[in-house]
Scaffold this motif. Structure first.
Motif, PDB file in Angstrom:
ATOM      1  N   CYS A  55       0.780  -1.182   0.108  1.00  0.00           N
ATOM      2  CA  CYS A  55      -0.038  -0.085   0.116  1.00  0.00           C
ATOM      3  C   CYS A  55       0.659   1.469   0.122  1.00  0.00           C
ATOM      4  O   CYS A  55       0.313   2.295  -0.524  1.00  0.00           O
ATOM      5  N   HIS A  56       2.218   1.065   0.527  1.00  0.00           N
ATOM      6  CA  HIS A  56       2.960   2.286   0.588  1.00  0.00           C
ATOM      7  C   HIS A  56       3.815   2.464  -0.622  1.00  0.00           C
ATOM      8  O   HIS A  56       4.722   3.239  -0.375  1.00  0.00           O
ATOM      9  N   THR A  57       3.976   1.663  -1.518  1.00  0.00           N
ATOM     10  CA  THR A  57       4.700   1.678  -2.659  1.00  0.00           C
ATOM     11  C   THR A  57       4.284   2.779  -3.874  1.00  0.00           C
ATOM     12  O   THR A  57       2.863   3.215  -3.746  1.00  0.00           O
ATOM     13  N   ARG A  58       5.251   2.943  -4.454  1.00  0.00           N
ATOM     14  CA  ARG A  58       4.867   3.910  -5.812  1.00  0.00           C
ATOM     15  C   ARG A  58       5.251   3.376  -7.249  1.00  0.00           C
ATOM     16  O   ARG A  58       4.547   3.715  -7.999  1.00  0.00           O
ATOM     17  N   ASN A  59       6.093   2.185  -7.206  1.00  0.00           N
ATOM     18  CA  ASN A  59       6.729   2.125  -8.442  1.00  0.00           C
ATOM     19  C   ASN A  59       7.246   0.707  -8.435  1.00  0.00           C
ATOM     20  O   ASN A  59       7.523  -0.129  -7.540  1.00  0.00           O
ATOM     21  N   LEU A  60       7.507   0.232  -9.750  1.00  0.00           N
ATOM     22  CA  LEU A  60       8.216  -1.053  -9.983  1.00  0.00           C
ATOM     23  C   LEU A  60       9.336  -0.752 -10.987  1.00  0.00           C
ATOM     24  O   LEU A  60       9.237  -0.301 -11.884  1.00  0.00           O
ATOM     25  N   ARG A  61      10.685  -1.297 -10.575  1.00  0.00           N
ATOM     26  CA  ARG A  61      11.775  -1.358 -11.456  1.00  0.00           C
ATOM     27  C   ARG A  61      11.686  -2.383 -12.524  1.00  0.00           C
ATOM     28  O   ARG A  61      11.468  -3.337 -12.170  1.00  0.00           O
ATOM     29  N   CYS A  62      11.742  -1.914 -13.688  1.00  0.00           N
ATOM     30  CA  CYS A  62      11.783  -3.150 -14.734  1.00  0.00           C
ATOM     31  C   CYS A  62      12.504  -2.792 -15.935  1.00  0.00           C
ATOM     32  O   CYS A  62      12.908  -1.674 -16.281  1.00  0.00           O
ATOM     33  N   MET A  63      13.144  -3.855 -16.305  1.00  0.00           N
ATOM     34  CA  MET A  63      13.858  -3.934 -17.745  1.00  0.00           C
ATOM     35  C   MET A  63      12.928  -3.652 -18.903  1.00  0.00           C
ATOM     36  O   MET A  63      11.836  -4.071 -18.939  1.00  0.00           O
ATOM     37  N   HIS A  64      13.628  -2.665 -19.742  1.00  0.00           N
ATOM     38  CA  HIS A  64      12.795  -2.592 -21.159  1.00  0.00           C
ATOM     39  C   HIS A  64      14.071  -2.221 -22.101  1.00  0.00           C
ATOM     40  O   HIS A  64      14.738  -1.595 -21.678  1.00  0.00           O
ATOM     41  N   THR A  68       8.717   2.795 -23.805  1.00  0.00           N
ATOM     42  CA  THR A  68       7.301   2.733 -23.612  1.00  0.00           C
ATOM     43  C   THR A  68       6.310   4.045 -23.363  1.00  0.00           C
ATOM     44  O   THR A  68       6.843   5.003 -23.204  1.00  0.00           O
ATOM     45  N   ASP A  69       5.149   3.601 -23.099  1.00  0.00           N
ATOM     46  CA  ASP A  69       4.130   4.814 -22.916  1.00  0.00           C
ATOM     47  C   ASP A  69       4.557   5.208 -21.471  1.00  0.00           C
ATOM     48  O   ASP A  69       3.995   6.525 -21.023  1.00  0.00           O
ATOM     49  N   VAL A  70       5.068   4.543 -20.445  1.00  0.00           N
ATOM     50  CA  VAL A  70       5.444   4.824 -19.225  1.00  0.00           C
ATOM     51  C   VAL A  70       6.934   4.938 -18.816  1.00  0.00           C
ATOM     52  O   VAL A  70       7.186   5.338 -17.573  1.00  0.00           O
ATOM     53  N   LEU A  71       7.678   4.479 -19.627  1.00  0.00           N
ATOM     54  CA  LEU A  71       9.006   4.400 -19.489  1.00  0.00           C
ATOM     55  C   LEU A  71      10.060   4.899 -20.694  1.00  0.00           C
ATOM     56  O   LEU A  71      10.009   4.881 -21.719  1.00  0.00           O
ATOM     57  N   THR A  72      10.972   5.866 -20.255  1.00  0.00           N
ATOM     58  CA  THR A  72      11.793   6.656 -21.320  1.00  0.00           C
ATOM     59  C   THR A  72      12.898   5.650 -21.776  1.00  0.00           C
ATOM     60  O   THR A  72      13.406   4.997 -20.929  1.00  0.00           O
ATOM     61  N   ASP A  73      13.457   5.959 -22.957  1.00  0.00           N
ATOM     62  CA  ASP A  73      14.778   5.394 -23.247  1.00  0.00           C
ATOM     63  C   ASP A  73      14.722   3.764 -23.144  1.00  0.00           C
ATOM     64  O   ASP A  73      13.702   3.213 -23.670  1.00  0.00           O
ATOM     65  N   ALA A  74      15.521   3.282 -22.620  1.00  0.00           N
ATOM     66  CA  ALA A  74      15.904   1.794 -22.496  1.00  0.00           C
ATOM     67  C   ALA A  74      16.531   1.549 -20.855  1.00  0.00           C
ATOM     68  O   ALA A  74      17.367   2.518 -20.725  1.00  0.00           O
ATOM     69  N   TYR A  75      16.127   0.463 -20.363  1.00  0.00           N
ATOM     70  CA  TYR A  75      16.827   0.050 -19.311  1.00  0.00           C
ATOM     71  C   TYR A  75      17.391  -1.407 -19.600  1.00  0.00           C
ATOM     72  O   TYR A  75      16.615  -2.281 -19.040  1.00  0.00           O
ATOM     73  N   PRO A  76      18.438  -1.702 -20.195  1.00  0.00           N
ATOM     74  CA  PRO A  76      18.754  -3.027 -20.382  1.00  0.00           C
ATOM     75  C   PRO A  76      19.307  -3.901 -19.644  1.00  0.00           C
ATOM     76  O   PRO A  76      19.680  -3.287 -18.014  1.00  0.00           O
ATOM     77  N   ARG A 130      13.477   6.510 -16.591  1.00  0.00           N
ATOM     78  CA  ARG A 130      13.745   5.361 -17.498  1.00  0.00           C
ATOM     79  C   ARG A 130      13.796   4.185 -16.861  1.00  0.00           C
ATOM     80  O   ARG A 130      13.744   3.395 -17.550  1.00  0.00           O
ATOM     81  N   THR A 131      13.894   3.974 -15.369  1.00  0.00           N
ATOM     82  CA  THR A 131      13.801   2.649 -14.864  1.00  0.00           C
ATOM     83  C   THR A 131      12.633   2.269 -14.420  1.00  0.00           C
ATOM     84  O   THR A 131      12.672   0.821 -13.849  1.00  0.00           O
ATOM     85  N   ASN A 132      11.859   3.036 -13.580  1.00  0.00           N
ATOM     86  CA  ASN A 132      10.822   2.724 -12.716  1.00  0.00           C
ATOM     87  C   ASN A 132       9.256   3.057 -13.384  1.00  0.00           C
ATOM     88  O   ASN A 132       9.444   4.182 -13.907  1.00  0.00           O
ATOM     89  N   ALA A 133       8.522   2.244 -13.366  1.00  0.00           N
ATOM     90  CA  ALA A 133       6.930   2.593 -13.779  1.00  0.00           C
ATOM     91  C   ALA A 133       6.316   3.014 -12.740  1.00  0.00           C
ATOM     92  O   ALA A 133       6.104   2.007 -11.780  1.00  0.00           O
ATOM     93  N   PHE A 134       5.748   4.071 -12.577  1.00  0.00           N
ATOM     94  CA  PHE A 134       4.841   4.654 -11.433  1.00  0.00           C
ATOM     95  C   PHE A 134       3.559   4.153 -11.669  1.00  0.00           C
ATOM     96  O   PHE A 134       2.751   4.331 -12.615  1.00  0.00           O
ATOM     97  N   PHE A 135       2.822   3.566 -10.404  1.00  0.00           N
ATOM     98  CA  PHE A 135       1.537   3.234 -10.255  1.00  0.00           C
ATOM     99  C   PHE A 135       0.577   4.706 -10.203  1.00  0.00           C
ATOM    100  O   PHE A 135       0.904   5.572  -9.427  1.00  0.00           O
ATOM    101  N   LEU A 136      -0.355   4.917 -11.052  1.00  0.00           N
ATOM    102  CA  LEU A 136      -1.425   6.037 -10.819  1.00  0.00           C
ATOM    103  C   LEU A 136      -2.200   5.805  -9.631  1.00  0.00           C
ATOM    104  O   LEU A 136      -2.826   4.578  -9.623  1.00  0.00           O
ATOM    105  N   GLY A 137      -2.252   6.334  -8.628  1.00  0.00           N
ATOM    106  CA  GLY A 137      -2.688   6.303  -7.351  1.00  0.00           C
ATOM    107  C   GLY A 137      -1.943   5.743  -6.294  1.00  0.00           C
ATOM    108  O   GLY A 137      -2.371   5.482  -5.337  1.00  0.00           O
ATOM    109  N   GLY A 138      -0.760   5.202  -6.596  1.00  0.00           N
ATOM    110  CA  GLY A 138       0.231   4.769  -5.769  1.00  0.00           C
ATOM    111  C   GLY A 138      -0.125   3.233  -5.595  1.00  0.00           C
ATOM    112  O   GLY A 138      -0.856   2.485  -6.252  1.00  0.00           O
TER     113      GLY A 138
END
Length: 470
Positions: A55-64, A68-76, A130-138
């Motif tokens: 409940c207290h989180t905001r985002n998830l770190r993900c490779m790409h 994408t529409d929510v992440l910039t550039d690339a995170y290989p 670039r590295t983390n996708a943020f949840f709308l509403g947390g």
């Protein structure tokens, strides 16, 4: 142990039983249900407090590999891997780390399918677009979306049910012992997923690990992560990994509540000023690296200081460059006045600031990169973002150690199966989330990675449990 027969019969007979109610547990439950299994999820918290630390989180770190529409550039993969090697100091299982990183690329489409919405990538000083996708509403919105999806898919959820024991026979789980209110009962399924967190809310266990200093710690998340099943798995002969004193530990406002202060209690201005202990002395490089990679070291650093307290001091140049705080800063027009208000030794704080100011070298300040603003000649240098503290008013925040989650846990393989000390593994018992995060996080942390582990291993555990139950 004999339980209430009616409750036992009512809750038994499911293909998969998931213990826990946060991100990892929900990912396991949803994935198992998608695989065709009937699923029961037992959450120890009341419905209003469901979701655990998620409940207290905001985002998830993900490779790409592309924007994408929510992440910039690339995170290989390799950059992600090297980032984690750096923050863990190599205390990780390389195979499982790469496994999580590779699987993280598939997370956001699956999350969307279950109602999670993302906000556009962030800019500014967080460096996470670039590295983390943020949840709308947390995290609360994420948890609610998953529970709504679980209800739609037919996952049964029971609240205020605390699982207090695991009964194993012949290397397999036979049943669990649970308690709701004053009623104790047995509950059985064909396969089980433990996704019930670490032991960070268990104050006695923290003191057992840390000694009396733990009495000054604050718990950033849920009060329900007592480590009951982790302790039971230790007693049942599970192979255990991790140091009980290691965890995701952050410097938070010392005025925060004992539990559930969450992200709002964090103080993010450390890299923009200096940090002193109660003796008025600096003790670590505040500009070592970008804040999302290094913020989680400061909880342990504060824990090692006298009285387990420290103080972040900034001047007016830093205002607006960090996440707003819930508690207002202590403010003064002079360093001496600020030290007095913070109840610190005035002469020593003034000396520390004067020496720091004199050591600041000419440079071009840029908080978006590792700039050339540094000190020279100090016992503890500041390697980036060093600016003189010379523009009033001055601000101070008292800091305590805030524990997010602990790293002591059960060993697992890449299929989320729990390994036993004798080398065997149960074919109907799986783990996901904080209870097994120590396989990958031996120490240190990077923003959003706990959610990555929980999402990836939750899905793996759910798939494995569904297949085991078939």
């Amino acid at each position: 142990m004999k339980g209430d027969t009616n409750v036992t019969q009512e809750l038994s007979g499911y293909d998969v039983l998931v213990v826990g109610g946060g991100n990892a547990a929900l990912c396991a439950a949803l994935t198992a249900r998608e695989a065709g299994a009937s699923v029961l999820l037992l959450e120890s918290a009341p419905i209003a407090w469901r979701g655990g630390n998620s409940c207290h989180t905001r985002n998830l770190r993900c490779m790409h590999t592309a924007p994408t529409d929510v992440l910039t550039d690339a995170y290989p993969e390799e950059e992600f891997y090297q980032d984690m090697l750096k923050v863990t100091g190599g205390q990780t299982n390389p195979h499982l780390l790469r496994h999580v990183i590779r699987q993280s690329e598939t997370c956001t489409p699956w999350m969307r399918k279950h109602g999670v919405r993302f906000q556009p990538s962030l800019g500014g000083t967080l460096h996470l677009g670039r590295t983390n996708a943020f949840f709308l509403g947390g995290g609360k919105a994420l948890v609610n979306a998953y529970y709504k999806s679980a209800q739609r898919l037919g996952v049964r959820v029971e609240y205020e049910v605390e699982v207090i024991d695991i009964v194993m026979e012949g290397g397999r789980v036979d049943h669990l012992v649970a308690r709701r209110g004053g009623q104790t009962f047995n509950v059985s399924a064909r396969a089980y997923v433990l996704a019930c967190g670490g032991f960070e809310s268990n104050l006695e266990w923290l003191e057992e690990a840390w000694g009396p200093v733990a009495r000054n710690f604050l718990i950033r998340g849920t009060r329900f992560n007592q480590g009951v099943l982790l302790r039971k798995m230790m007693e049942r002969g599970a192979s255990i990994i991790g140091d009980p004193t290691q965890g995701h530990m952050v410097a938070i406002d010392a005025r925060a509540p004992l539990y559930d202060g969450g992200i709002a209690s964090r103080v993010d201005c450390v890299s923009l000023g200096i940090v002193v202990n109660r003796e008025g002395k600096r003790f670590y490089d505040e500009g070592e690296d970008f804040w999302p990679k290094r913020y989680a070291i400061w909880g342990r650093l504060v824990a090692g200081q006298p009285g387990q307290i420290a103080y972040s001091i900034i001047d007016s140049k830093a205002v607006g460059r960090f996440m707003p705080t819930v508690y207002p800063a202590v403010q003064a027009d002079t360093i001496a006045e600020l030290a007095a208000k913070l109840e610190l030794p005035v002469e020593q704080v003034q000396k520390t600031v004067d020496e720091y100011n004199a050591a600041v070298q000419p440079g071009t300040f840029d908080h978006s990169v590792q700039d050339d603003c540094r000190t020279a000649g100090l016992e503890v240098e500041k390697t980036h973002w060093a600016q003189r503290l010379d523009r009033k008013p001055f601000y101070g925040y008292p800091l305590r150690t805030g524990i997010t989650f602990t790293y002591l846990g059960v060993k697992v393989d890449e299929n989320a199966r729990i390994l036993m000390e004798d080398g065997s593994m149960s074919d109907n018992l799986f783990a996901a989330g904080e209870i097994m995060a120590g396989n990958i996080l031996g120490k240190g942390y990077a923003a959003g990675f706990g959610m990555t582990i929980g999402t990836v291993f939750g899905r793996i555990a759910g798939t494995g449990a569904a297949h085991a139950a078939a």
